[in-house]
Design a protein around this motif. Sequence first.
Motif, PDB file in Angstrom:
ATOM      1  N   LYS A 187       0.827  -1.197   0.000  1.00  0.00           N
ATOM      2  CA  LYS A 187       0.000   0.000   0.000  1.00  0.00           C
ATOM      3  C   LYS A 187       0.872   1.261   0.000  1.00  0.00           C
ATOM      4  N   PHE A 188       1.976   1.206   0.745  1.00  0.00           N
ATOM      5  CA  PHE A 188       2.829   2.389   0.842  1.00  0.00           C
ATOM      6  C   PHE A 188       3.627   2.633  -0.436  1.00  0.00           C
ATOM      7  N   VAL A 189       3.947   1.555  -1.149  1.00  0.00           N
ATOM      8  CA  VAL A 189       4.569   1.739  -2.461  1.00  0.00           C
ATOM      9  C   VAL A 189       3.583   2.443  -3.399  1.00  0.00           C
ATOM     10  N   ASP A 190       2.336   1.988  -3.353  1.00  0.00           N
ATOM     11  CA  ASP A 190       1.299   2.648  -4.168  1.00  0.00           C
ATOM     12  C   ASP A 190       1.142   4.114  -3.783  1.00  0.00           C
ATOM     13  N   ILE A 191       1.110   4.362  -2.476  1.00  0.00           N
ATOM     14  CA  ILE A 191       0.954   5.748  -2.002  1.00  0.00           C
ATOM     15  C   ILE A 191       2.148   6.594  -2.467  1.00  0.00           C
ATOM     16  N   SER A 192       3.337   5.994  -2.412  1.00  0.00           N
ATOM     17  CA  SER A 192       4.540   6.725  -2.839  1.00  0.00           C
ATOM     18  C   SER A 192       4.432   7.133  -4.313  1.00  0.00           C
ATOM     19  N   TYR A 193       3.907   6.202  -5.107  1.00  0.00           N
ATOM     20  CA  TYR A 193       3.760   6.532  -6.525  1.00  0.00           C
ATOM     21  C   TYR A 193       2.688   7.593  -6.732  1.00  0.00           C
ATOM     22  N   GLU A 194       1.624   7.482  -5.928  1.00  0.00           N
ATOM     23  CA  GLU A 194       0.544   8.475  -5.982  1.00  0.00           C
ATOM     24  C   GLU A 194       1.100   9.876  -5.653  1.00  0.00           C
ATOM     25  N   ILE A 195       1.969   9.928  -4.667  1.00  0.00           N
ATOM     26  CA  ILE A 195       2.587  11.205  -4.296  1.00  0.00           C
ATOM     27  C   ILE A 195       3.413  11.750  -5.469  1.00  0.00           C
ATOM     28  N   TYR A 196       4.149  10.828  -6.116  1.00  0.00           N
ATOM     29  CA  TYR A 196       4.944  11.226  -7.275  1.00  0.00           C
ATOM     30  C   TYR A 196       4.036  11.724  -8.395  1.00  0.00           C
ATOM     31  N   ASP A 197       2.964  10.978  -8.577  1.00  0.00           N
ATOM     32  CA  ASP A 197       2.016  11.281  -9.645  1.00  0.00           C
ATOM     33  C   ASP A 197       1.363  12.649  -9.437  1.00  0.00           C
ATOM     34  N   ILE A 198       0.980  12.936  -8.219  1.00  0.00           N
ATOM     35  CA  ILE A 198       0.260  14.185  -7.935  1.00  0.00           C
ATOM     36  C   ILE A 198       1.206  15.367  -7.764  1.00  0.00           C
ATOM     37  N   PHE A 199       2.260  15.151  -6.978  1.00  0.00           N
ATOM     38  CA  PHE A 199       3.119  16.280  -6.607  1.00  0.00           C
ATOM     39  C   PHE A 199       4.460  16.297  -7.355  1.00  0.00           C
ATOM     40  N   GLY A 200       4.758  15.227  -8.082  1.00  0.00           N
ATOM     41  CA  GLY A 200       6.030  15.160  -8.791  1.00  0.00           C
ATOM     42  C   GLY A 200       7.235  14.985  -7.883  1.00  0.00           C
ATOM     43  N   ILE A 201       6.975  14.468  -6.684  1.00  0.00           N
ATOM     44  CA  ILE A 201       8.057  14.298  -5.702  1.00  0.00           C
ATOM     45  C   ILE A 201       8.296  12.811  -5.428  1.00  0.00           C
ATOM     46  N   VAL A 202       9.561  12.399  -5.523  1.00  0.00           N
ATOM     47  CA  VAL A 202       9.927  11.037  -5.112  1.00  0.00           C
ATOM     48  C   VAL A 202      10.337  11.110  -3.644  1.00  0.00           C
ATOM     49  N   ILE A 203       9.683  10.300  -2.809  1.00  0.00           N
ATOM     50  CA  ILE A 203       9.963  10.412  -1.366  1.00  0.00           C
ATOM     51  C   ILE A 203      11.397  10.007  -1.053  1.00  0.00           C
ATOM     52  N   ASN A 204      11.968  10.658  -0.055  1.00  0.00           N
ATOM     53  CA  ASN A 204      13.328  10.347   0.403  1.00  0.00           C
ATOM     54  C   ASN A 204      13.366   9.202   1.395  1.00  0.00           C
ATOM     55  N   LYS A 205      12.293   9.116   2.194  1.00  0.00           N
ATOM     56  CA  LYS A 205      12.313   8.135   3.290  1.00  0.00           C
ATOM     57  C   LYS A 205      10.995   7.399   3.358  1.00  0.00           C
ATOM     58  N   LEU A 206      11.105   6.103   3.595  1.00  0.00           N
ATOM     59  CA  LEU A 206       9.920   5.301   3.880  1.00  0.00           C
ATOM     60  C   LEU A 206      10.167   4.610   5.213  1.00  0.00           C
ATOM     61  N   ASN A 207       9.375   4.996   6.193  1.00  0.00           N
ATOM     62  CA  ASN A 207       9.550   4.446   7.544  1.00  0.00           C
ATOM     63  C   ASN A 207       8.435   3.433   7.789  1.00  0.00           C
TER      64      ASN A 207
END
Lengths: 435, 435
Positions: free
Chosen positions: A224-244
Amino acid sequence: MVLQTEFAQIKNNNLYIDDVKATDLAEKYGTPLYVMSEGHIRHQFNKLKTKMIDKYENTLPLFASKSFSCLAIYKVAKEYGVGIDCVSAGEISVALKAGFDPKKIYFHGNNKLPSEIEYALSNGVENLIIDNFHEIELVQEIAQKLNVVVNGVVRITPGVYAGGHDYIRVGAKDTKFGFSSHDNTYLKAIKKVIDAPNINFDGIHCHVGSQIEDVQAYVLAMNKFVDISYEIYDIFGIVINKLNAGGGFGIAYTEADKPLEFETVVDTIMEIITKGFEARGLKRPMVLVEPGRYCVGNAGITLYTVGSSKYIKDIRDYISVDGGMTDNIRSSLYAAKYDAIIANKAEMPTSHLVTVAGKNCESGDILIKDIMLQDSQPGDILAVFSTGAYHYSMSSNYNQLPKPAVVFTYEGKSREVIRRQTFDDLVYYDIDSTY
Amino acid sequence: MVLQTEFAQIKNNNLYIDDVKATDLAEKYGTPLYVMSEGHIRHQFNKLKTKMIDKYENTLPLFASKSFSCLAIYKVAKEYGVGIDCVSAGEISVALKAGFDPKKIYFHGNNKLPSEIEYALSNGVENLIIDNFHEIELVQEIAQKLNVVVNGVVRITPGVYAGGHDYIRVGAKDTKFGFSSHDNTYLKAIKKVIDAPNINFDGIHCHVGSQIEDVQAYVLAMNKFVDISYEIYDIFGIVINKLNAGGGFGIAYTEADKPLEFETVVDTIMEIITKGFEARGLKRPMVLVEPGRYCVGNAGITLYTVGSSKYIKDIRDYISVDGGMTDNIRSSLYAAKYDAIIANKAEMPTSHLVTVAGKNCESGDILIKDIMLQDSQPGDILAVFSTGAYHYSMSSNYNQLPKPAVVFTYEGKSREVIRRQTFDDLVYYDIDSTY
């Protein structure tokens, strides 16, 4: 009965911890006594290092210090290159006094106070797990005032439930922690963090639960968090630095518990995250986990002196010890179960079904309900296993019982890391005031 | 919502305690803050005096100090001529430091340690509630060594159950406390006490339960204890000196609670005991009771500052405060319920259904589940009522949260009786040790 740590041994009818005889510890330091095997602690921290830090680049396990916070543990932890998570300015203050690098401190909490945020930021803490909208405003305001930029990892409730007693459930929808993922609340939060000039949106955090025994909980949450990370990239154009990926690494309290190996969890989540980001053409973020209980839980053995006993015909046999809910609230708070032995009769048959009562003046002060123990007499030493996490840290002075000392053992030696309270300590904060 | 004490008032949209404005207390001493109305405490102790000591000769109410033990409370208590019950040498030490008369201290506990008995007897404590066979031997041995004679009141479990949460049940057959009355165990105990040369067999004690709302529990227990007293006379030829009816005097936490009046219980038990002994031609013994919560419970109001909030669509609205299970373990330990108001919006409509979360990093740290409150904003002061008993005394430093200060209020003034802990206090017991 199992000792729950390879750093405890039974020799010549006696329990030894790191090759130190339990009864010698009881005699030297008194009882009740929190004994912590530094051998076990180092073994666990070494696993964090070798199975995560050394094995996977750009990873950091954080010791969840609410499980056991004191100067000594932070000094040991920092030798292994791990970070820590702190849930209050008080925990941060203790870690800093122990010389812990503030850059490796991650500040958690559902209600960080303005004074706490100011304390953290003034003392070099740069990593915050952002929990709620009010906090985003507070952090922005305080960071701006102090002219610093902090890293904000946004805590998202994955809606995955796993493990443990109902009281230690988190991650479900109905929780005081984090931003909901079952509607777009978490996206609003991320937008707000991105827009805060003094907060660097750094990634996302989830916490699936406590004492998790099924790796599927992590699998579900990480997918789910991988999907959310991609969603963040998709919406905001940001690749997350950290996944905790949070905590939940369990331990065995009794033989009924089947905890996951640390490496099983780490390997599982690393594979999902690595492949998931790769498949989406994104750079894999730094991965963090937050084991607390896993590092120190099985290291702890509480020694008590057996006192009175009570045999109620046809009902129950009680033995009482010189501690209780003051040094172990988990028994009454979570109905937690423990293994124990008579440390000075360790090879005698466990022939007696007893209930171990604490000495607090409260019927609910029962440490262990129904356990097979060796025949015991007043003066014998009872050892209760797996008391290293959430015992000292949750201890109280109820009934004006002084808190026990904490002793570390290592390679045949012992040292006191927290001294026993005295009667004078019980009025240390009292003031002889008038109107 | 009810204030649960006539010493709290609402004026001009604000909560006052003993005519001191709650927000002024929050500002002066910080939050979270334990406020104790000394007005209420004195009112309650005065009831013990007028409704028992002054009304019936040869009686003594004992303040059960485990509910709230500190120097200040013992100093107030002694002005009213009451005694106290102590459940540890620690409590005795605090009472003695407050100048409490050791002759009015009654020492309780299911596992009094040899060191505790020695401490008590060396410091002039003469009254012990004898709990078990091992203790009889210990007390005899230590009293003989110290060349003193002590009064022993034998605790007998009446087999009567009443009131409260299962954890605070006592008096039932399956309890760690006292000698069973469903077989002849208690008679063996009395014989052993009679035969102990340094223990004067002084009477019998029972404890029916906690938070008792039905006077029938006392009626049943006292009738049984009158019978037992006569049985003791019949078998041993001894008329008991003391009959201790224990505690269980309830208070209202919410409007759902219907506690008994102190005088209702006292009048009821005095009538049964007086008539019962008269009917059997025996001199009525000294009668003791042990109210704790009753004296201080409703006197306490905890003030918190409201911080973050969280609105989970279709599920629940949370507001978080700056304390939690560290200053109030009763919510999570006993699922205890409380009333509360926003102290600075006290006359606004209670229009919001919220759950009040603590700031401890634990999902179970919920102070009040589902309460109608005034609309609140960060910085508002939440007042939680009836926190005078078993709150400060059970408080912890979990999450390294410093313990709150305790402030007494009286006739428009306030004074700090226990100071707030500092971050330095969090490592006060830590030792920088080596092997």
